[in-house]
Write an enzyme that holds these catalytic residues in place. Structure first.
Site, PDB file in Angstrom:
ATOM      1  N   GLN A  69       3.484  -3.401   0.000  1.00 57.75           N
ATOM      2  CA  GLN A  69       2.138  -3.291   0.878  1.00 57.75           C
ATOM      3  C   GLN A  69       2.174  -1.834   0.948  1.00 57.75           C
ATOM      4  O   GLN A  69       0.565  -1.453   1.173  1.00 57.75           O
ATOM      5  CB  GLN A  69       2.441  -3.982   2.157  1.00 57.75           C
ATOM      6  CG  GLN A  69       2.830  -5.423   1.931  1.00 57.75           C
ATOM      7  CD  GLN A  69       2.609  -5.976   3.480  1.00 57.75           C
ATOM      8  OE1 GLN A  69       2.184  -5.710   4.425  1.00 57.75           O
ATOM      9  NE2 GLN A  69       3.118  -7.521   3.680  1.00 57.75           N
TER      10      GLN A  69
ATOM     11  N   PHE B 141      -3.192  -5.952   4.518  1.00 53.58           N
ATOM     12  CA  PHE B 141      -2.347  -7.313   4.276  1.00 53.58           C
ATOM     13  C   PHE B 141      -2.469  -7.923   5.754  1.00 53.58           C
ATOM     14  O   PHE B 141      -2.422  -7.188   6.679  1.00 53.58           O
ATOM     15  CB  PHE B 141      -1.003  -6.900   3.941  1.00 53.58           C
ATOM     16  CG  PHE B 141      -0.783  -6.507   2.611  1.00 53.58           C
ATOM     17  CD1 PHE B 141      -0.491  -7.208   1.499  1.00 53.58           C
ATOM     18  CD2 PHE B 141      -1.161  -5.199   2.020  1.00 53.58           C
ATOM     19  CE1 PHE B 141      -0.539  -6.983   0.164  1.00 53.58           C
ATOM     20  CE2 PHE B 141      -0.822  -4.769   0.960  1.00 53.58           C
ATOM     21  CZ  PHE B 141      -0.509  -5.636  -0.238  1.00 53.58           C
TER      22      PHE B 141
ATOM     23  N   THR C  76     -14.418  -9.611  10.831  1.00 55.56           N
ATOM     24  CA  THR C  76     -14.405  -9.533   9.510  1.00 55.56           C
ATOM     25  C   THR C  76     -13.238 -10.250   8.749  1.00 55.56           C
ATOM     26  O   THR C  76     -12.515 -11.065   9.356  1.00 55.56           O
ATOM     27  CB  THR C  76     -14.373  -8.105   8.960  1.00 55.56           C
ATOM     28  OG1 THR C  76     -12.831  -7.547   9.260  1.00 55.56           O
ATOM     29  CG2 THR C  76     -15.358  -7.213   9.568  1.00 55.56           C
TER      30      THR C  76
ATOM     31  N   ALA D 182       1.875  -0.159   7.293  1.00 57.24           N
ATOM     32  CA  ALA D 182       1.563   0.668   6.120  1.00 57.24           C
ATOM     33  C   ALA D 182       0.137   0.872   6.557  1.00 57.24           C
ATOM     34  O   ALA D 182      -0.468   1.812   6.110  1.00 57.24           O
ATOM     35  CB  ALA D 182       1.555  -0.262   4.741  1.00 57.24           C
ATOM     36  N   TYR D 183      -0.858   0.154   7.014  1.00 56.04           N
ATOM     37  CA  TYR D 183      -1.970   0.088   7.484  1.00 56.04           C
ATOM     38  C   TYR D 183      -2.331   1.200   8.346  1.00 56.04           C
ATOM     39  O   TYR D 183      -3.203   2.069   8.100  1.00 56.04           O
ATOM     40  CB  TYR D 183      -2.747  -1.217   7.961  1.00 56.04           C
ATOM     41  CG  TYR D 183      -4.230  -1.013   8.542  1.00 56.04           C
ATOM     42  CD1 TYR D 183      -5.322  -1.322   7.348  1.00 56.04           C
ATOM     43  CD2 TYR D 183      -4.742  -0.845   9.553  1.00 56.04           C
ATOM     44  CE1 TYR D 183      -6.605  -0.920   7.630  1.00 56.04           C
ATOM     45  CE2 TYR D 183      -5.993  -0.601  10.010  1.00 56.04           C
ATOM     46  CZ  TYR D 183      -6.919  -0.937   9.032  1.00 56.04           C
ATOM     47  OH  TYR D 183      -8.191  -0.654   9.409  1.00 56.04           O
ATOM     48  N   GLY D 184      -1.734   1.318   9.306  1.00 56.38           N
ATOM     49  CA  GLY D 184      -1.459   2.324  10.483  1.00 56.38           C
ATOM     50  C   GLY D 184      -1.374   3.799   9.686  1.00 56.38           C
ATOM     51  O   GLY D 184      -2.251   4.450   9.972  1.00 56.38           O
TER      52      GLY D 184
END
Length: 274
Positions: free
Chosen positions: A103, A92, A230, A190-192
């Site tokens: 998320q 996100f 990206t 959350a990504y980590g």
């Protein structure tokens, strides 16, 4: 049987750059895979215009039927897979207003659980001297350092099981949805956390491969491609996709007879602490 390399989520970005490099360096067929067949076909056309010869296979890592169909295809056509690069992932944007609990659920569903499902189906068909590369992130290491000491100890332990890891990932999502993840020892990313889980999963899989297939010389590693321009990371990142592909491709092409790295987290072609 001809050798084959499969790269998930490779119709654009780092995945596409990995396919490009493998087409130039790998002695075997190289597959672009993507959820969307039209986007995959467009990616293949672009690479063929560069004089390369990739192939395409539809693969949605979040669709169990799609994953099994791809597994069956590669087993039937090639007797298995020689190189698997698990690149597909989501993040996100910082400014996204989606509730953090949502998320967490959505991010871990793709980056951890769907990637785990791919591994569950594909690891049994990885051929001897195969290479498995999970595209993780230094953000997973940073997230790990921000967990409480009990969580850090479990993620770093050499006896953590896949079942325990799945339980921890499910616990993070539950805690996030309850708005209590920080007070319960988790970082606010959350990504980590999804990448902490992926790197830990890589270590578990490497250990299992050594124990269960000791003579097959399969190497399984996680890596950080760096900060890459990206759709995910944005235009200000420091690396081009081709530069970001360097470490994943290095791990994918570790020469026969190599014993290391295995079960490691690698950045800039160097093993990093975990």
């Amino acid at each position: 049987m001809k050798k084959v390399a499969v790269v998930t989520g490779s119709n654009k970005g780092i995945g596409l750059a990995v396919v490009r490099a493998l087409c130039k360096q790998y002695d075997g067929d190289v597959y672009v895979t993507a959820r969307d067949a039209a986007r995959g076909a467009t990616a293949v056309e672009g690479l063929r215009a560069e004089g390369l010869a990739p192939l395409f296979r539809q693969l949605d890592i979040a669709d169990a039927g799609s994953v099994r169909a791809a597994r069956d295809f590669f087993r039937a056509e090639y007797g298995g897979v020689d190189v698997l690069v698990n690149n597909a992932g989501i993040a996100f944007k910082m400014a996204d207003k989606t509730p953090f609990g949502t998320q967490a659920e959505v991010t871990l569903k793709t980056n951890f659980f769907a990637t785990k499902d791919v591994c569950d189906e594909f690891l049994p068909i990885i051929k001897p001297r195969g290479r498995v590369v999970n595209v993780s992130s230094v953000m997973g290491s940073i997230a790990l350092s921000r967990c409480n000491l009990d969580l850090q100890a479990r993620f770093r332990s050499n006896d953590i099981t896949e079942e325990e890891l799945v339980g921890l990932m499910e616990r993070f999502v539950k805690d996030a949805k309850e708005g209590a993840h920080v007070q319960r020892g988790w970082p606010d990313t959350a990504y980590g956390v999804s990448k902490t889980g992926l790197t830990t999963l890589t270590r578990i899989h490497a250990r299992k491969l050594t124990q269960e297939r000791p003579g097959d010389e399969i190497l399984c590693n996680a890596c950080c491609p760096g900060w890459v321009r990206t759709d995910m990371a944005g235009p200000n990142a420091t690396k081009s996709p081709d530069e970001g592909a360097v470490t994943p491709v290095y791990l994918a092409l570790l020469p026969p007879g190599s014993k290391e790295p295995h079960g490691q987290f690698v950045s800039e072609k160097q093993v990093q602490g975990w």
